[in-house]
Write an enzyme that holds these catalytic residues in place. Structure first.
Site, short mmCIF file in Angstrom:
data_model
loop_
_atom_site.label_atom_id
_atom_site.label_comp_id
_atom_site.label_asym_id
_atom_site.label_seq_id
_atom_site.Cartn_x
_atom_site.Cartn_y
_atom_site.Cartn_z
CG ASP A 295 -19.86 -3.08 -3.72
OD1 ASP A 295 -19.10 -3.85 -3.51
OD2 ASP A 295 -20.26 -2.78 -5.10
CE1 TYR B 143 -16.58 -3.85 -9.70
CE2 TYR B 143 -18.80 -4.47 -10.31
CZ TYR B 143 -17.72 -4.39 -9.51
OH TYR B 143 -18.01 -4.54 -8.16
CG HIS C 193 -18.80 -6.93 0.20
ND1 HIS C 193 -17.78 -6.16 0.07
CD2 HIS C 193 -19.70 -6.61 -0.56
CE1 HIS C 193 -18.11 -5.27 -0.76
NE2 HIS C 193 -19.37 -5.72 -1.18
#
Length: 276
Positions: free
Chosen positions: A98, A194, A254
């Site tokens: 990730d 982010y 994921h």
């Protein structure tokens, strides 16, 4: 163990184990800690590797800077380089999942002479994400939500964190992760990666030239990943200057290193042995 890095004056939580063989640095993503590698650490250690698994700044037991800019991937890559220096590690096998994948890519491009190999789980090269087109941009809608400080936190934690629980529905450790994110400041620190690393200008601005990754590179993508398309990983080979290997993990979500630990471990051990 706790490690203070002098350059940033932050303390980091780091798990270290294994023998005196080649070093492997395991780097987690959002919203995890080094615990997401708990099924890889014993397998790598048993094979003789020296395993290092830190909590990134802002996550788990590591310190949480207040400034959003402190969470730029380049800053975390710098943390990892200093950590390797402190632990007297020269060349290292990098493994990232990730956001951890993006950060180890930054490290590899910044200090390619330190990298024995690069293993990317779930997230490929930024150029491959761009190339994946509208399908990938549609799956990445939440990245725009996460840019809105305050609103994103309130939305995710509203009604007993119902939206966060939905977002993490496939996470094997969802209850533990949600409890940690509910701590004061924890969610804002986690979302800062982010805000600092993928602002709208990066997501939707002009697509400029991107540097290639130094090989060898292994890319792993799981067929039930609802955040990332296969093309965004499989297309990474276009951006690798050296050997490239792609493997698809069937039936895993994921968090493939937890969902399909035996398969992931076998692929990692095979790849590391080839390049050690």
């Amino acid at each position: 163990m706790r490690v203070q890095l002098t350059e940033v004056a932050l303390e980091f939580e780091v798990r270290e184990g294994g023998g005196r063989g080649p070093a492997v640095l395991l780097v987690h993503g959002f919203p995890d800690t080094h615990a997401c590698w708990r099924r890889q650490v014993p397998a790598l250690a048993a094979a003789g590797y020296r395993v290092i698994a830190p909590d990134l700044r802002g996550f788990g037991g590591s310190d949480r800077p207040a400034d959003t800019a402190a969470y730029a991937p380049a800053r975390s890559a710098g943390d990892l380089l200093e950590l390797l220096d402190r632990l007297e590690v020269g060349r290292v096998h990098l493994v990232g999942h990730d956001w951890g994948s993006g950060i180890v890519q930054q490290l590899a491009m910044r200090a390619p002479e330190r990298v024995a190999s690069l293993s990317l789980l779930s997230v490929g090269h930024l150029g491959a994400l761009w190339d994946a087109g509208w399908e990938q941009r549609s799956l990445s809608w939440y990245m725009l939500l996460f840019q809105h400080a305050g609103l994103a936190e309130e939305w995710l934690l509203r009604d007993g964190a119902a939206k966060a629980r939905e977002f993490l529905a496939e996470h094997p450790d969802a209850d533990e992760v949600l409890a940690r994110l509910a701590e004061p400041g924890a969610l804002t620190a986690a979302l800062a990666v982010y805000r600092a690393g993928l602002p709208p200008e990066v997501l939707f601005g002009p697509e400029g030239p991107l540097p290639p990754l130094p090989g060898p590179v292994l890319g792993l993508w799981s067929s039930r990943d609802r955040f990332l398309t296969e093309a965004s990983m499989a297309g990474t080979g276009k951006y690798v200057a050296g050997p490239w290997r792609y493997e698809r993990i069937e039936g895993a979500g994921h968090w493939l290193q937890l969902d399909a630990a035996e398969r992931v471990n076998a692929l990692l051990l095979d790849f590391l042995a080839e390049h050690s």
